[in-house]
Design a protein around this motif. Structure first.
Motif, PDB file in Angstrom:
ATOM      1  N   SER A 287      46.139  -4.599 -71.208  1.00 35.59           N
ATOM      2  CA  SER A 287      46.834  -4.525 -69.907  1.00 35.59           C
ATOM      3  C   SER A 287      47.872  -3.414 -69.831  1.00 35.59           C
ATOM      4  O   SER A 287      48.799  -3.480 -69.038  1.00 35.59           O
ATOM      5  CB  SER A 287      47.481  -5.871 -69.548  1.00 35.59           C
ATOM      6  OG  SER A 287      46.478  -6.839 -69.426  1.00 35.59           O
ATOM      7  N   HIS A 288      47.724  -2.363 -70.654  1.00 38.01           N
ATOM      8  CA  HIS A 288      48.581  -1.182 -70.533  1.00 38.01           C
ATOM      9  C   HIS A 288      47.946  -0.272 -69.479  1.00 38.01           C
ATOM     10  O   HIS A 288      46.761   0.024 -69.559  1.00 38.01           O
ATOM     11  CB  HIS A 288      48.662  -0.397 -71.844  1.00 38.01           C
ATOM     12  CG  HIS A 288      49.195  -1.181 -72.994  1.00 38.01           C
ATOM     13  ND1 HIS A 288      48.562  -1.215 -74.202  1.00 38.01           N
ATOM     14  CD2 HIS A 288      50.302  -1.940 -73.130  1.00 38.01           C
ATOM     15  CE1 HIS A 288      49.245  -1.961 -75.040  1.00 38.01           C
ATOM     16  NE2 HIS A 288      50.308  -2.422 -74.399  1.00 38.01           N
ATOM     17  N   GLU A 289      48.742   0.192 -68.521  1.00 36.21           N
ATOM     18  CA  GLU A 289      48.217   1.141 -67.545  1.00 36.21           C
ATOM     19  C   GLU A 289      48.053   2.476 -68.254  1.00 36.21           C
ATOM     20  O   GLU A 289      49.024   3.061 -68.733  1.00 36.21           O
ATOM     21  CB  GLU A 289      49.189   1.282 -66.377  1.00 36.21           C
ATOM     22  CG  GLU A 289      48.655   2.207 -65.295  1.00 36.21           C
ATOM     23  CD  GLU A 289      49.628   2.346 -64.149  1.00 36.21           C
ATOM     24  OE1 GLU A 289      49.383   1.741 -63.098  1.00 36.21           O
ATOM     25  OE2 GLU A 289      50.638   3.043 -64.333  1.00 36.21           O
ATOM     26  N   ILE A 290      46.822   2.950 -68.360  1.00 36.73           N
ATOM     27  CA  ILE A 290      46.585   4.200 -69.090  1.00 36.73           C
ATOM     28  C   ILE A 290      46.270   5.369 -68.171  1.00 36.73           C
ATOM     29  O   ILE A 290      46.292   6.510 -68.590  1.00 36.73           O
ATOM     30  CB  ILE A 290      45.461   4.032 -70.140  1.00 36.73           C
ATOM     31  CG1 ILE A 290      44.162   3.573 -69.493  1.00 36.73           C
ATOM     32  CG2 ILE A 290      45.897   3.079 -71.234  1.00 36.73           C
ATOM     33  CD1 ILE A 290      42.979   3.537 -70.431  1.00 36.73           C
ATOM     34  N   PHE A 291      45.977   5.084 -66.890  1.00 46.56           N
ATOM     35  CA  PHE A 291      45.676   6.162 -65.961  1.00 46.56           C
ATOM     36  C   PHE A 291      46.014   5.728 -64.547  1.00 46.56           C
ATOM     37  O   PHE A 291      45.737   4.605 -64.159  1.00 46.56           O
ATOM     38  CB  PHE A 291      44.190   6.534 -66.025  1.00 46.56           C
ATOM     39  CG  PHE A 291      43.826   7.653 -65.096  1.00 46.56           C
ATOM     40  CD1 PHE A 291      43.926   8.965 -65.513  1.00 46.56           C
ATOM     41  CD2 PHE A 291      43.416   7.398 -63.801  1.00 46.56           C
ATOM     42  CE1 PHE A 291      43.620   9.996 -64.651  1.00 46.56           C
ATOM     43  CE2 PHE A 291      43.102   8.430 -62.933  1.00 46.56           C
ATOM     44  CZ  PHE A 291      43.202   9.738 -63.360  1.00 46.56           C
ATOM     45  N   ALA A 292      46.630   6.623 -63.807  1.00 42.50           N
ATOM     46  CA  ALA A 292      46.865   6.410 -62.385  1.00 42.50           C
ATOM     47  C   ALA A 292      46.911   7.774 -61.711  1.00 42.50           C
ATOM     48  O   ALA A 292      47.407   8.743 -62.285  1.00 42.50           O
ATOM     49  CB  ALA A 292      48.177   5.664 -62.153  1.00 42.50           C
ATOM     50  N   ASP A 293      46.378   7.838 -60.495  1.00 45.59           N
ATOM     51  CA  ASP A 293      46.417   9.109 -59.778  1.00 45.59           C
ATOM     52  C   ASP A 293      47.683   9.204 -58.936  1.00 45.59           C
ATOM     53  O   ASP A 293      48.316   8.213 -58.621  1.00 45.59           O
ATOM     54  CB  ASP A 293      45.172   9.281 -58.908  1.00 45.59           C
ATOM     55  CG  ASP A 293      45.093   8.257 -57.785  1.00 45.59           C
ATOM     56  OD1 ASP A 293      45.688   7.177 -57.918  1.00 45.59           O
ATOM     57  OD2 ASP A 293      44.424   8.558 -56.782  1.00 45.59           O
ATOM     58  N   ASP A 294      48.065  10.454 -58.627  1.00 42.48           N
ATOM     59  CA  ASP A 294      49.203  10.703 -57.758  1.00 42.48           C
ATOM     60  C   ASP A 294      48.649  10.866 -56.352  1.00 42.48           C
ATOM     61  O   ASP A 294      48.088  11.901 -56.010  1.00 42.48           O
ATOM     62  CB  ASP A 294      49.938  11.969 -58.199  1.00 42.48           C
ATOM     63  CG  ASP A 294      51.195  12.228 -57.401  1.00 42.48           C
ATOM     64  OD1 ASP A 294      51.257  11.805 -56.223  1.00 42.48           O
ATOM     65  OD2 ASP A 294      52.109  12.854 -57.936  1.00 42.48           O
ATOM     66  N   ILE A 295      48.793   9.833 -55.539  1.00 40.76           N
ATOM     67  CA  ILE A 295      48.144   9.846 -54.230  1.00 40.76           C
ATOM     68  C   ILE A 295      48.866  10.726 -53.213  1.00 40.76           C
ATOM     69  O   ILE A 295      48.299  11.066 -52.193  1.00 40.76           O
ATOM     70  CB  ILE A 295      47.999   8.415 -53.667  1.00 40.76           C
ATOM     71  CG1 ILE A 295      49.364   7.771 -53.501  1.00 40.76           C
ATOM     72  CG2 ILE A 295      47.092   7.592 -54.538  1.00 40.76           C
ATOM     73  CD1 ILE A 295      49.335   6.480 -52.737  1.00 40.76           C
ATOM     74  N   MET A 296      50.097  11.102 -53.485  1.00 35.11           N
ATOM     75  CA  MET A 296      50.841  11.906 -52.513  1.00 35.11           C
ATOM     76  C   MET A 296      50.450  13.381 -52.577  1.00 35.11           C
ATOM     77  O   MET A 296      50.303  14.024 -51.549  1.00 35.11           O
ATOM     78  CB  MET A 296      52.346  11.752 -52.735  1.00 35.11           C
ATOM     79  CG  MET A 296      52.819  10.300 -52.612  1.00 35.11           C
ATOM     80  SD  MET A 296      52.203   9.463 -51.151  1.00 35.11           S
ATOM     81  CE  MET A 296      53.456   9.894 -49.989  1.00 35.11           C
ATOM     82  N   THR A 297      50.287  13.935 -53.781  1.00 34.16           N
ATOM     83  CA  THR A 297      49.987  15.363 -53.895  1.00 34.16           C
ATOM     84  C   THR A 297      48.734  15.648 -54.710  1.00 34.16           C
ATOM     85  O   THR A 297      48.379  16.804 -54.894  1.00 34.16           O
ATOM     86  CB  THR A 297      51.166  16.122 -54.545  1.00 34.16           C
ATOM     87  OG1 THR A 297      51.414  15.551 -55.824  1.00 34.16           O
ATOM     88  CG2 THR A 297      52.403  16.043 -53.692  1.00 34.16           C
ATOM     89  N   GLY A 298      48.092  14.624 -55.254  1.00 35.59           N
ATOM     90  CA  GLY A 298      46.912  14.836 -56.079  1.00 35.59           C
ATOM     91  C   GLY A 298      47.294  15.006 -57.534  1.00 35.59           C
ATOM     92  O   GLY A 298      48.465  15.130 -57.883  1.00 35.59           O
ATOM     93  N   GLY A 299      46.325  14.977 -58.384  1.00 29.92           N
ATOM     94  CA  GLY A 299      46.582  15.135 -59.803  1.00 29.92           C
ATOM     95  C   GLY A 299      46.905  13.823 -60.477  1.00 29.92           C
ATOM     96  O   GLY A 299      46.655  12.741 -59.947  1.00 29.92           O
ATOM     97  N   LEU A 300      47.479  13.922 -61.647  1.00 30.20           N
ATOM     98  CA  LEU A 300      47.763  12.776 -62.495  1.00 30.20           C
ATOM     99  C   LEU A 300      49.148  12.212 -62.239  1.00 30.20           C
ATOM    100  O   LEU A 300      50.110  12.955 -62.140  1.00 30.20           O
ATOM    101  CB  LEU A 300      47.709  13.252 -63.954  1.00 30.20           C
ATOM    102  CG  LEU A 300      46.980  12.402 -64.955  1.00 30.20           C
ATOM    103  CD1 LEU A 300      45.515  12.311 -64.598  1.00 30.20           C
ATOM    104  CD2 LEU A 300      47.137  12.980 -66.327  1.00 30.20           C
ATOM    105  N   ALA A 301      49.240  10.896 -62.161  1.00 30.68           N
ATOM    106  CA  ALA A 301      50.542  10.243 -62.102  1.00 30.68           C
ATOM    107  C   ALA A 301      50.877   9.665 -63.475  1.00 30.68           C
ATOM    108  O   ALA A 301      51.998   9.734 -63.937  1.00 30.68           O
ATOM    109  CB  ALA A 301      50.536   9.131 -61.065  1.00 30.68           C
TER     110      ALA A 301
END
Length: 192
Positions: free
Chosen positions: A58-72
Motif C-alpha cells: 500500500s505504498h503509493e509508488i506512482f502518481a501523475d501530475d494532473i495540473m501540468t503533466g508529468g510525474l507527481a
C-alpha cells in the motif's frame, strides 16, 4: 420438423449476428499496452491525482501530475551544479576516517547508485568510503580514482519505504600529511 413462428427464427438469426460481431470485436481489439486517465471536459479543478499505483504494501509508488503533466510521485531529486576545482570540494587532513559530506534522501528504490570524484593533494595519498545509515556501502576507493558503486540499501525495503536515509562520504589521509578531497558526481535510486 415443426414450423416455428417467423419472429423466433428472426430473433435467433439476429442473436447469431450479434454474437459473431461481438466475437469479432473481442478478438480484433488491439493490445492494451498503455494506460491513460479519462479525458476531461471543460475546466475542472481536481485536488488529487487521477492515476495512482500502489505496491503490495500500500505504498503509493506512482502518481501523475494532473495540473501540468508529468510525474507527481515519485519526485526525483536532481543534483545541483557543484564546483569542479578539487580545492573547493569537501576535504580532510585527518589520518582517521572523517565524514566530509553528508546528505539525507528519501528511500524510493531498493538500490542506490553513487559516483564520487576523489583527489589527493600533491604527494599525499588516501582513501574514500561511503556509509549509508552508518553501514559501509561499496568498496573503499583510493583517492584520485572515481568511486562508482551500485548496490542494495541496508535494511528492509518493505518497512523503510518513504523513510529518510543518511549518506555519508568519509575520507582519510594515509600519508603523514596532505589533503584528500571528495565530491559527489551522481546519485540516484534504482530497481533491483
Amino acid at each position: 420438423m415443426p414450423k416455428l413462428p417467423e419472429d423466433i427464427i428472426d430473433r435467433l438469426n439476429d442473436m447469431e449476428r450479434r454474437l459473431k460481431a461481438l466475437s469479432t470485436a473481442v478478438n480484433t481489439r488491439p493490445a492494451v499496452n498503455e494506460i491513460r486517465p479519462p479525458a476531461q471536459s471543460g475546466s475542472v479543478t481536481i485536488n488529487r491525482p487521477l492515476f495512482r499505483i500502489f505496491d503490495g504494501y500500500s505504498h503509493e509508488i506512482f502518481a501523475d501530475d494532473i495540473m501540468t503533466g508529468g510525474l507527481a510521485r515519485p519526485w526525483l531529486q536532481l543534483m545541483p551544479p557543484l564546483a569542479s576545482d578539487p580545492a573547493k570540494w569537501p576535504s580532510t587532513t585527518s589520518t582517521a576516517f572523517t565524514t566530509i559530506a553528508r546528505c539525507s534522501n528519501p528511500i524510493w528504490q531498493p538500490k542506490l547508485r553513487l559516483a564520487v570524484n576523489t583527489a589527493a593533494s600533491s604527494g599525499a595519498s588516501g582513501q574514500v568510503r561511503v556509509l549509508v545509515d552508518g553501514v559501509p556501502f561499496g568498496p573503499t576507493a583510493t583517492a584520485g580514482t572515481t568511486y562508482d558503486h551500485t548496490g542494495l540499501l541496508p535494511g528492509d525495503m518493505k518497512t523503510r519505504f518513504g523513510q529518510t536515509m543518511t549518506i555519508e562520504i568519509q575520507a582519510v589521509v594515509t600519508t603523514t600529511s596532505g589533503t584528500v578531497y571528495a565530491q559527489p558526481a551522481l546519485i540516484h535510486g534504482m530497481q533491483t
